[in-house]
Design a protein around this motif. Structure first.
Motif: not given
Lengths: 108, 121
Positions: A34, A36, A46, A49-50, A89-91, A94, A97, B33, B50, B102-109
């Motif tokens: 992502a 930012y 943001l 993303y992806d 930023q990478q996700r 798991w 981050l 999260y 988190w 999850p699975p879209k976890w981690g995108q801080l929107d």
């Protein structure tokens, strides 16, 4: 831990110019990256993303590309409000981050 | 509309603890999260960990393990981050930010406005 390296640290450009920002990962993050934008005194926002999907409300002049370890954020034509600091930023790994160190886009 | 509203600035002495709150509104609190990210003066962003507001489960960056606690109160849609044994290099703006599960976890929107914590003797 996956390390993200952003380059350049500072990019000096004029309004209307094209900005190309780089983010390199120490190992593959697939497309789980992502971008930012952060302006002084504000929280990050943001953008992408992806790797290539624009977040809600983000103008089309912002685009992202890449996969694996090399990623690019492109701003096609800089507007005055785009001068800011940009973070990747990478996700991928798991449940953790990590962020890159940032690129400052400043007015030339 | 989604809002994350954080508590006000804090000044603490070295060795003390600080607890920062983050009140969520405009969405289902237990459906996302909540992450905590900090930024030292003039520096970049540092992810701390988190909490899953639904289960209470947590995960922390290794750097903060043993010193950070994340909790939540679902009755008032509020998440908390407590950092103990404060040092001067903990001086930073602390942000809460939500991400999908999850699975879209981690995108801080969505992000809170930030809370400045100053550690000084």
């Amino acid at each position: 831990e996956i390390v993200l390296t952003q380059s350049p640290a500072t990019l000096s450009l004029s309004p209307g110019e094209r900005a190309t920002l780089s983010c390199r990962a120490s190992q593959s993050v697939n497309s789980y990256l992502a971008w930012y934008q952060q302006k002084p005194g504000q929280a990050p926002r943001l953008l992408i993303y992806d790797a290539s999907n624009r977040a809600t409300g983000i103008p089309a002049r912002f685009s992202g590309s890449g996969s694996g370890t090399d990623f690019t954020l492109t701003i096609s034509s800089l507007e005055p409000e785009d001068f800011a600091v940009y973070y990747c930023q990478q996700r991928s790994n798991w449940p953790s981050l990590t962020f890159g160190g940032g690129t400052k886009v400043e007015i030339k | 509309q989604v809002q994350l509203v954080q508590s006000g600035a804090e000044v603490k002495k070295p060795g003390a603890s600080v607890k920062v709150s983050c009140k969520a509104s405009g969405y289902t609190f237990t459906g996302y999260y909540m992450h905590w990210v900090r930024q030292a003066p003039g520096q970049g962003l540092e992810w701390m960990g988190w909490i899953n507001p639904d289960s209470g489960g947590t995960n922390f960056a290794q750097k903060f393990q043993g010193r950070v606690t994340m909790t939540r109160d679902t009755s008032i849609s509020t998440a908390y981050m407590e950092l103990s044994s404060l040092r001067s290099d903990d001086t930073a703006v602390y942000y809460c930010a939500r991400s999908p599960t999850p699975p879209k976890w981690g995108q801080l929107d969505f992000w809170g406005q930030g809370t400045l914590v100053t550690v000084s003797s």
